[in-house]
Write a protein that holds these residues in place. Structure first.
Motif, mmCIF file in Angstrom:
data_model
loop_
_atom_site.group_PDB
_atom_site.id
_atom_site.type_symbol
_atom_site.label_atom_id
_atom_site.label_comp_id
_atom_site.label_asym_id
_atom_site.label_seq_id
_atom_site.Cartn_x
_atom_site.Cartn_y
_atom_site.Cartn_z
ATOM 1 N N MET A 110 0.751 -1.024 0.056
ATOM 2 C CA MET A 110 0.054 0.130 -0.073
ATOM 3 C C MET A 110 0.714 1.113 0.122
ATOM 4 O O MET A 110 1.902 1.224 0.841
ATOM 5 N N LYS A 111 0.717 2.154 -0.901
ATOM 6 C CA LYS A 111 1.227 3.410 -0.828
ATOM 7 C C LYS A 111 0.472 4.749 -0.174
ATOM 8 O O LYS A 111 -0.664 4.764 -0.645
ATOM 9 N N LEU A 112 1.222 5.242 0.690
ATOM 10 C CA LEU A 112 0.570 6.265 1.251
ATOM 11 C C LEU A 112 0.802 7.695 0.545
ATOM 12 O O LEU A 112 1.513 7.801 -0.242
ATOM 13 N N THR A 113 -0.223 8.508 0.754
ATOM 14 C CA THR A 113 -0.293 10.008 0.099
ATOM 15 C C THR A 113 0.838 10.822 0.514
ATOM 16 O O THR A 113 1.057 10.362 1.599
ATOM 17 N N ARG A 114 1.224 11.726 -0.098
ATOM 18 C CA ARG A 114 2.254 12.870 0.086
ATOM 19 C C ARG A 114 1.660 13.215 1.436
ATOM 20 O O ARG A 114 2.082 13.810 2.244
ATOM 21 N N TYR A 115 0.227 13.754 1.520
ATOM 22 C CA TYR A 115 -0.346 14.189 2.394
ATOM 23 C C TYR A 115 -0.302 13.809 3.884
ATOM 24 O O TYR A 115 0.010 14.204 4.787
ATOM 25 N N THR A 116 -0.278 12.391 3.790
ATOM 26 C CA THR A 116 -0.249 11.856 4.961
ATOM 27 C C THR A 116 0.895 11.435 5.384
ATOM 28 O O THR A 116 1.410 11.876 6.652
ATOM 29 N N GLU B 220 -5.756 9.517 4.890
ATOM 30 C CA GLU B 220 -6.116 8.874 3.455
ATOM 31 C C GLU B 220 -7.495 9.104 2.919
ATOM 32 O O GLU B 220 -7.887 8.529 1.795
ATOM 33 N N LYS B 221 -8.431 9.491 3.769
ATOM 34 C CA LYS B 221 -9.986 9.803 3.373
ATOM 35 C C LYS B 221 -10.533 8.338 2.763
ATOM 36 O O LYS B 221 -11.555 8.569 2.203
ATOM 37 N N GLY B 222 -9.955 7.183 3.568
ATOM 38 C CA GLY B 222 -10.609 6.150 3.067
ATOM 39 C C GLY B 222 -10.651 5.753 1.548
ATOM 40 O O GLY B 222 -11.596 4.996 1.091
ATOM 41 N N ASP B 223 -9.688 6.165 0.841
ATOM 42 C CA ASP B 223 -9.814 5.947 -0.747
ATOM 43 C C ASP B 223 -9.199 4.584 -0.768
ATOM 44 O O ASP B 223 -8.297 3.928 -0.039
ATOM 45 N N PRO B 224 -9.848 3.787 -1.664
ATOM 46 C CA PRO B 224 -9.749 2.300 -1.832
ATOM 47 C C PRO B 224 -8.398 2.112 -2.692
ATOM 48 O O PRO B 224 -7.918 3.002 -3.407
ATOM 49 N N LEU B 225 -7.879 1.023 -2.376
ATOM 50 C CA LEU B 225 -6.596 0.908 -3.139
ATOM 51 C C LEU B 225 -6.567 0.661 -4.744
ATOM 52 O O LEU B 225 -5.690 1.036 -5.401
ATOM 53 N N ILE B 226 -7.906 0.309 -5.001
ATOM 54 C CA ILE B 226 -8.062 0.194 -6.504
ATOM 55 C C ILE B 226 -9.592 0.457 -6.584
ATOM 56 O O ILE B 226 -10.477 0.127 -5.763
ATOM 57 N N ASP B 227 -9.919 1.177 -7.789
ATOM 58 C CA ASP B 227 -11.424 1.360 -7.920
ATOM 59 C C ASP B 227 -11.960 0.297 -8.615
ATOM 60 O O ASP B 227 -12.084 0.255 -9.846
ATOM 61 N N CYS B 228 -12.733 -0.540 -7.631
ATOM 62 C CA CYS B 228 -13.338 -1.728 -8.475
ATOM 63 C C CYS B 228 -14.774 -1.381 -8.751
ATOM 64 O O CYS B 228 -15.452 -2.311 -9.497
ATOM 65 N N ALA B 229 -15.322 -0.169 -8.203
ATOM 66 C CA ALA B 229 -16.678 0.127 -8.223
ATOM 67 C C ALA B 229 -17.020 0.219 -9.933
ATOM 68 O O ALA B 229 -18.189 -0.053 -10.125
ATOM 69 N N ASN B 230 -16.195 0.739 -10.506
ATOM 70 C CA ASN B 230 -16.655 0.958 -12.122
ATOM 71 C C ASN B 230 -16.231 -0.066 -12.854
ATOM 72 O O ASN B 230 -16.095 0.150 -14.311
ATOM 73 N N CYS B 231 -15.698 -1.275 -12.460
ATOM 74 C CA CYS B 231 -15.273 -2.440 -13.152
ATOM 75 C C CYS B 231 -16.428 -3.214 -13.457
ATOM 76 O O CYS B 231 -17.233 -3.698 -12.703
ATOM 77 N N ALA C 37 -6.938 -6.965 3.034
ATOM 78 C CA ALA C 37 -5.522 -6.598 3.092
ATOM 79 C C ALA C 37 -5.476 -5.133 3.888
ATOM 80 O O ALA C 37 -4.826 -4.909 4.749
ATOM 81 N N THR C 38 -6.511 -4.445 3.395
ATOM 82 C CA THR C 38 -6.425 -2.962 4.079
ATOM 83 C C THR C 38 -6.804 -2.984 5.780
ATOM 84 O O THR C 38 -6.359 -2.489 6.099
ATOM 85 N N ASN C 39 -7.817 -4.043 5.924
ATOM 86 C CA ASN C 39 -8.064 -4.082 7.408
ATOM 87 C C ASN C 39 -6.949 -4.715 8.084
ATOM 88 O O ASN C 39 -6.618 -4.191 9.294
ATOM 89 N N ALA C 40 -6.073 -5.359 7.612
ATOM 90 C CA ALA C 40 -4.925 -6.033 8.458
ATOM 91 C C ALA C 40 -3.992 -4.783 8.371
ATOM 92 O O ALA C 40 -3.238 -4.806 9.536
ATOM 93 N N PHE C 41 -3.567 -4.281 7.496
ATOM 94 C CA PHE C 41 -2.959 -3.172 7.481
ATOM 95 C C PHE C 41 -3.206 -2.022 8.643
ATOM 96 O O PHE C 41 -2.435 -1.685 9.283
ATOM 97 N N PHE C 42 -4.393 -1.507 8.566
ATOM 98 C CA PHE C 42 -4.941 -0.603 9.564
ATOM 99 C C PHE C 42 -4.806 -1.343 10.888
ATOM 100 O O PHE C 42 -4.724 -0.495 12.023
ATOM 101 N N ALA C 43 -5.091 -2.876 11.257
ATOM 102 C CA ALA C 43 -5.114 -3.335 12.457
ATOM 103 C C ALA C 43 -3.843 -2.950 13.147
ATOM 104 O O ALA C 43 -3.683 -2.944 14.348
ATOM 105 N N VAL C 44 -2.659 -3.298 12.302
ATOM 106 C CA VAL C 44 -1.454 -3.073 12.656
ATOM 107 C C VAL C 44 -0.870 -1.622 13.125
ATOM 108 O O VAL C 44 -0.660 -1.346 14.212
ATOM 109 N N LEU C 45 -1.430 -0.827 12.351
ATOM 110 C CA LEU C 45 -1.337 0.973 12.618
ATOM 111 C C LEU C 45 -2.074 1.110 14.071
ATOM 112 O O LEU C 45 -1.634 2.137 14.836
ATOM 113 N N ASP C 46 -3.106 0.582 14.148
ATOM 114 C CA ASP C 46 -4.359 0.781 15.192
ATOM 115 C C ASP C 46 -3.475 0.490 16.528
ATOM 116 O O ASP C 46 -3.779 0.888 17.548
#
Length: 143
Positions: free
Chosen positions: A1-7, A83-94, A109-118
């Motif tokens: 996962m790549k975080l934004t420069r803002y983060t 990160e504003k909850g942005d998805p890793l990939i935009d599956c909604a339009n697929c 994967a996102t839930n596991a990532f945040f579980a560690v950060l939490d």
């Protein structure tokens, strides 16, 4: 996962202020020490202040400082916000999204990532605060 420069900037500001607890700091100081854009940091600082992560004091002797104790700043919560909850990939339009297994895998994967950060607070990141302060002091000497 790549975080934004803002983060990245938000976490750097929080770490800097945590390493300089009890002192007022300036955006200019943080910008110079990290070699980051002053204008971009201003936006980040305004956002962090609005959420209560930092306090801002106006005026001639003003500055910024942590608005909460380091143990009360959860890294997962901070990064979720920036990160504003942005998805890793935009599956909604697929077109195959309804039948594809990727959205579920990415959510897991996102839930596991945040579980560690939490599991971490700013206090945890500052466990070597003396070394952090020393490195910032070197920047003063060399800069």
């Amino acid at each position: 996962m790549k975080l934004t420069r803002y983060t990245d900037y938000a976490v750097r500001v929080i770490i800097y202020l945590g390493a300089h607890q009890g002192q007022l700091s300036s955006i200019a100081d943080i910008s110079r020490r990290y070699a980051l854009s002053h204008n971009n940091l201003m936006k980040v600082v305004q956002d962090l202040a609005r959420l209560g992560y930092i306090d801002t004091l106006r005026g001639r002797n003003g500055g910024i400082r942590l608005g909460r104790a380091p143990r009360d700043i959860n890294i997962g919560a901070l990064i979720r916000h920036t990160e504003k909850g942005d998805p890793l990939i935009d599956c909604a339009n697929c077109v195959i999204s309804p039948a594809c297994g990727l959205p579920g895998v990415l959510a897991q994967a996102t839930n596991a990532f945040f579980a560690v950060l939490d599991g971490y607070t700013l206090a945890d990141l500052l466990s070597r605060q003396g070394q952090i302060e020393e490195l910032f002091t070197l920047i003063d000497i060399e800069g």
